[in-house]
Scaffold this active site. Structure first.
Site, PDB file in Angstrom:
ATOM      1  N   CYS A 133      48.851   3.026  -9.462  1.00 30.40           N
ATOM      2  CA  CYS A 133      49.949   2.612 -10.353  1.00 30.40           C
ATOM      3  C   CYS A 133      51.270   3.242  -9.899  1.00 30.40           C
ATOM      4  O   CYS A 133      51.467   4.452 -10.021  1.00 30.40           O
ATOM      5  CB  CYS A 133      49.611   3.012 -11.786  1.00 30.40           C
ATOM      6  SG  CYS A 133      50.988   2.916 -12.951  1.00 30.40           S
ATOM      7  N   CYS A 138      53.283   5.082 -12.545  1.00 28.08           N
ATOM      8  CA  CYS A 138      52.606   6.347 -12.872  1.00 28.08           C
ATOM      9  C   CYS A 138      53.052   7.449 -11.919  1.00 28.08           C
ATOM     10  O   CYS A 138      53.233   8.605 -12.312  1.00 28.08           O
ATOM     11  CB  CYS A 138      51.091   6.191 -12.803  1.00 28.08           C
ATOM     12  SG  CYS A 138      50.400   5.012 -13.968  1.00 28.08           S
TER      13      CYS A 138
END
Length: 282
Positions: A38, A41
């Protein structure tokens, strides 16, 4: 997996309850649901980790890789990542999804720490009122329009007989043109407290001597309310609402509402007499 420090730890489904729910009984826990693949993230993670180190124990950051925390992610209804949850006393108190810039995340953390500090101050009101007052006054100076802070501070001052200071807080908030329910409750308590020194027996004698003098009947109702003889006060108020609805009856209605505000939540007396008052009015 992120590097662990004193303020940043990794968790799994097996340890999630201990790392998050139990740990949140001791202080603020921030859970970061993330994954290696991600990109947002990877942007948000270092921001959270840096803040955890900056705050040096202000909160515990728990990193929850969704690959090893699928059950926890399901329990928290994670629908996208990064997903960040603030947990205090075993309950989620706030959350956000997606990456945010550092100043915005810092502001979010500050708000949570303020919330935690306010909760601690409320818990100290009876055992350590001086410490509670210091915290509440500090927060009130920062946000003077915040009734969540002003109400417990005003209640503390009122309980200590510092009515003038309490009234100052009420009047400052009234300048906005409204009061929140918790501040209406404090104001009602001040109003009722001002009637505590009225001679109930003298008022009773005067009212008995002139049963059709509505003002004297209302004075007795106020005196009874001030001495916490609420049911007797309510009965007089209902009679005034019935006999003199738009004059003394209106003041009697307002007196009943003030008493409703200060009675404990769920009071049978409130429920009973609120219903009786409604029947007269409608």
């Amino acid at each position: 997996m992120s590097d662990e420090t004193q303020w940043v730890i990794n968790t799994t489904d097996a340890t999630f309850e201990q790392d998050v729910l139990l740990a949140s009984q001791q202080g603020l826990v921030v859970v970061d649901f993330w994954a290696e693949w991600c990109a947002p993230c990877r942007t948000l993670g270092p921001i959270l980790e840096g803040l955890a180190e900056d705050y040096q124990g202000g909160f515990l950051l728990v990193k929850a890789d969704t690959e090893t925390n699928q059950a926890a992610a399901g329990e928290f209804s994670v629908s996208g990542i990064p997903a960040v949850f603030a947990v205090l006393d075993g309950e989620v108190v706030d959350s956000f999804q997606g990456a945010m810039p550092e100043p915005q995340v810092r502001q979010w953390i500050n708000s949570l720490l303020r919330q935690r500090e306010l909760k601690a101050a409320k818990e100290m009101l009876e055992t350590s009122p001086d410490e509670a007052e210091v915290i509440l006054r500090s927060q009130w100076l920062e946000t003077p329009d915040d009734a969540a802070v002003a109400a417990p501070l005003a209640e503390l001052l009122l309980s200590q007989g510092r009515t003038d200071e309490c009234v100052e807080i009420i009047e400052q908030l009234e300048q906005r043109g409204f009061l929140e329910p918790e501040m209406e409750r404090v104001k009602a308590a001040v109003e009722l407290g001002s009637k505590a020194d009225v001679d109930v027996e003298a008022a009773r004698a005067a009212a008995a001597a002139a049963p059709n003098d509505f003002e004297l009947q209302f004075t007795l109702a106020e005196a009874l309310a001030g001495s916490e003889q609420y049911e007797a006060s309510f009965e007089i108020c209902l009679d005034l609402v019935s006999r003199d609805r738009h004059k003394t009856g209106e003041k009697a209605r307002a007196l009943m509402v003030d008493v409703f505000r200060v009675l404990p939540e769920g009071s049978e007396l409130t429920s009973d007499y609120r219903r009786k008052l409604s029947m007269l009015l409608y």
